[in-house]
Design an enzyme around this catalytic site. Structure first.
Site, PDB file in Angstrom:
ATOM      1  N   ARG A 160     -18.365  57.697  -4.403  1.00 11.77           N
ATOM      2  CA  ARG A 160     -19.526  58.277  -5.098  1.00 11.77           C
ATOM      3  C   ARG A 160     -19.168  59.583  -5.811  1.00 11.77           C
ATOM      4  O   ARG A 160     -19.683  59.857  -6.889  1.00 11.77           O
ATOM      5  CB  ARG A 160     -20.657  58.553  -4.107  1.00 11.77           C
ATOM      6  CG  ARG A 160     -21.446  57.312  -3.805  1.00 11.77           C
ATOM      7  CD  ARG A 160     -22.737  57.633  -3.097  1.00 11.77           C
ATOM      8  NE  ARG A 160     -23.549  56.425  -3.077  1.00 11.77           N
ATOM      9  CZ  ARG A 160     -24.439  56.144  -2.128  1.00 11.77           C
ATOM     10  NH1 ARG A 160     -24.651  56.988  -1.159  1.00 11.77           N
ATOM     11  NH2 ARG A 160     -25.131  55.030  -2.190  1.00 11.77           N
ATOM     12  N   LYS A 214     -33.080  37.357   6.117  1.00 11.01           N
ATOM     13  CA  LYS A 214     -34.476  36.935   6.300  1.00 11.01           C
ATOM     14  C   LYS A 214     -35.268  36.870   5.002  1.00 11.01           C
ATOM     15  O   LYS A 214     -35.126  37.728   4.135  1.00 11.01           O
ATOM     16  CB  LYS A 214     -35.178  37.925   7.219  1.00 11.01           C
ATOM     17  CG  LYS A 214     -34.661  37.869   8.636  1.00 11.01           C
ATOM     18  CD  LYS A 214     -35.411  38.835   9.501  1.00 11.01           C
ATOM     19  CE  LYS A 214     -35.047  38.626  10.965  1.00 11.01           C
ATOM     20  NZ  LYS A 214     -35.708  39.619  11.806  1.00 11.01           N
ATOM     21  N   GLY A 271     -25.951  46.637  -0.065  1.00 13.83           N
ATOM     22  CA  GLY A 271     -24.866  47.013   0.834  1.00 13.83           C
ATOM     23  C   GLY A 271     -23.973  45.872   1.262  1.00 13.83           C
ATOM     24  O   GLY A 271     -22.746  45.924   1.110  1.00 13.83           O
TER      25      GLY A 271
HETATM   26  P1  AMP Z   1     -29.505  41.139   4.280  1.00 16.12           P
HETATM   27  O1  AMP Z   1     -29.390  42.534   4.792  1.00 16.12           O
HETATM   28  O2  AMP Z   1     -30.877  40.590   4.343  1.00 16.12           O
HETATM   29  O3  AMP Z   1     -28.870  40.976   2.911  1.00 16.12           O
HETATM   30  O4  AMP Z   1     -28.683  40.234   5.288  1.00 16.12           O
HETATM   31  C1  AMP Z   1     -27.301  40.296   5.421  1.00 16.12           C
HETATM   32  C2  AMP Z   1     -26.910  39.708   6.741  1.00 16.12           C
HETATM   33  O5  AMP Z   1     -27.339  38.365   6.817  1.00 16.12           O
HETATM   34  C3  AMP Z   1     -25.424  39.692   6.958  1.00 16.12           C
HETATM   35  O6  AMP Z   1     -25.125  40.556   8.010  1.00 16.12           O
HETATM   36  C4  AMP Z   1     -25.123  38.235   7.325  1.00 16.12           C
HETATM   37  O7  AMP Z   1     -24.243  38.124   8.416  1.00 16.12           O
HETATM   38  C5  AMP Z   1     -26.468  37.687   7.689  1.00 16.12           C
HETATM   39  N1  AMP Z   1     -26.550  36.238   7.490  1.00 16.12           N
HETATM   40  C6  AMP Z   1     -26.365  35.574   6.358  1.00 16.12           C
HETATM   41  N2  AMP Z   1     -26.498  34.249   6.544  1.00 16.12           N
HETATM   42  C7  AMP Z   1     -26.767  34.063   7.849  1.00 16.12           C
HETATM   43  C8  AMP Z   1     -27.003  32.910   8.661  1.00 16.12           C
HETATM   44  N3  AMP Z   1     -26.972  31.675   8.157  1.00 16.12           N
HETATM   45  N4  AMP Z   1     -27.263  33.119   9.963  1.00 16.12           N
HETATM   46  C9  AMP Z   1     -27.291  34.358  10.475  1.00 16.12           C
HETATM   47  N5  AMP Z   1     -27.070  35.473   9.763  1.00 16.12           N
HETATM   48  C10 AMP Z   1     -26.811  35.334   8.465  1.00 16.12           C
END
Ligand code: AMP
Length: 398
Positions: free
Chosen positions: A39, A199, A356
């Site tokens: 940064r 999610k 991130g």
């Molecule tokens: P987000 O912060 O919503 O972008 O989520 C990122 C996280 O989702 C990462 O740490 C991934 O390990 C997790 N993730 C992605 N796909 C899956 C899955 N099929 N099952 C469990 N965790 C997941």
């Protein structure tokens, strides 16, 4: 908000003027030292330009989440890192307002730089207290907002200051906004978005906004499970949010109404344990066993998405396709990252990614440099994808 109204300092004379630059110096640090200077490095060219034009440059930023004054979260080590990178002395003000700040600012000659102490040592920063903003404003003649990553917060240093000083967009902020506008507002079509991650519930507004804007929406990661479940697919022990099945159906209906094609996984990498090196299998999406978890998209899904990317001119990406941090569940994310990067390198695709985990995944796949633009501005990037007005940017267009 009319983004065409954003002005940079290009046309104005900054010589001899005190220019307050709101930067994002919230860098990763360990044991009082800067652990990753990315940064700061990115800030250097813009600061050098102001220096060469004879401005007195005053850099302000927050650092971490202090509750009041906290020596552990002083910006002093960051100022020292900036001094090394920029190759000229950088003074440090032990406060960002009041006498201690004014003494340092008053000692600056044209072309000098100072960094002031952590803005969040004062409650007024996050409260956007007009009195605190007025105190900050006393230190400058001109304000430059160059922290896109903080622009989704209406704080004294992002929004408040614009009420007191002639305010301009900095080069990094402009770069970010131009990249996002290229991808979302006036993209070369066809356009596609990849949305993954854990999610659905955290990205409902992003998904709803994107189905109204892009031609194809590729959904992966844990959130794809909720969409599959909403269509009657059995996802076993996978991460899913049955309480959001109805929301997923609404988003699918909205997509259909807008002519946005939704691309969901057709096969998956499954495992019974969520751990490094767990035994895994590839199954069709209709064959996920009741005791298994979907942890990545499978090879047929990868080919399908790669084909979509081949026919795409502009791509926006947020969120991994699977649990990429844990081997062997990164291949879906890494393969697509490589495919998008290769197309971007050939000049066939404008690829903009952010968030991130996405940045970490692109770094792990070693393709960050081949993407057209990679945003490190987590929250602000997502709020932009949600179609929200960012107060720190809107304030510059008034
Ligand atoms: P987000 O912060 O919503 O972008 O989520 C990122 C996280 O989702 C990462 O740490 C991934 O390990 C997790 N993730 C992605 N796909 C899956 C899955 N099929 N099952 C469990 N965790 C997941």
């Amino acid at each position: 908000m009319n983004l065409d109204k954003l002005k940079t300092t290009d046309g104005i004379d900054v010589a001899g003027k005190r220019v307050i630059v709101r930067a994002d110096l919230n860098v990763p640090a360990k044991d009082g030292r800067v652990a990753d200077a990315t940064r700061i490095e990115r800030l250097v060219p813009g600061l050098k330009a102001l220096v060469s034009r004879g401005a007195k440059v005053i850099v302000i930023s927050h650092f971490g989440r202090p509750k009041g004054v906290d020596p552990e979260l002083s910006l002093r080590p960051v100022a020292e890192a900036l001094q090394k990178l920029i190759g000229q002395p950088v003074s440090f003000g032990e406060d960002c307002i009041g006498e201690r700040a004014a003494t340092v600012v008053n000692s600056l000659h044209d072309g000098d730089i100072a960094v002031l102490e952590n803005l969040r040592f004062h409650k007024g920063e996050e409260k956007n207290d007009p009195e605190f903003a007025a105190e900050l404003a006393k230190l400058g003649d001109v304000f430059v907002e160059d922290a896109f990553s903080c622009a989704h917060r209406a704080h004294a240093s992002t929004e408040g200051l614009t009420h007191h000083l002639p305010s301009y967009a900095g080069p990094l902020l402009m770069e970010e906004i131009n990249a996002l506008r290229t991808a979302l507002e006036k993209p070369k079509r066809p356009t596609a978005a990849v949305v993954g991650g854990a999610k659905v519930s955290t990205k409902i507004t992003v998904l709803t906004n994107l189905v109204a804007k892009v031609d194809k929406l590729i959904i992966g990661g844990g959130m794809a499970n909720t969409f599959l479940q909403a269509q009657g697919v059995m996802v076993g022990k996978s991460l899913a949010e049955p309480e959001f099945n109805a929301t997923a159906r609404d988003i699918l209906a909205e997509a259909q109404k807008n002519g946005c094609e939704i691309v969901l996984p057709v096969d998956a990498v499954i495992a019974r344990e969520f751990k490094e090196g767990a035994a895994s299998e590839i199954v069709a999406i209709s064959d996920v066993p009741f005791d298994a978890m979907i942890l990545d998209i499978g090879p047929r899904s990868i080919s399908r998405v790669a084909k979509v990317l081949e026919g795409t001119k502009t791509l926006l990406w947020n969120g991994p396709m699977g649990a990429f941090e844990i081997s062997p569940f990164g291949e879906g994310t890494f393969s697509l990252a490589r495919a998008a990067a290769a197309l971007a390198k050939e000049g066939r695709l404008v690829s903009v990614a952010g968030g991130g985990d996405t940045v970490a995944a692109l770094n792990a796949a070693q393709v960050t440099d081949d993407f057209s633009y990679v945003s490190t501005a987590g929250g602000a990037f997502l709020e932009w994808l949600e179609g929200r007005e960012l107060p720190g940017v809107a304030a510059l267009t008034r």
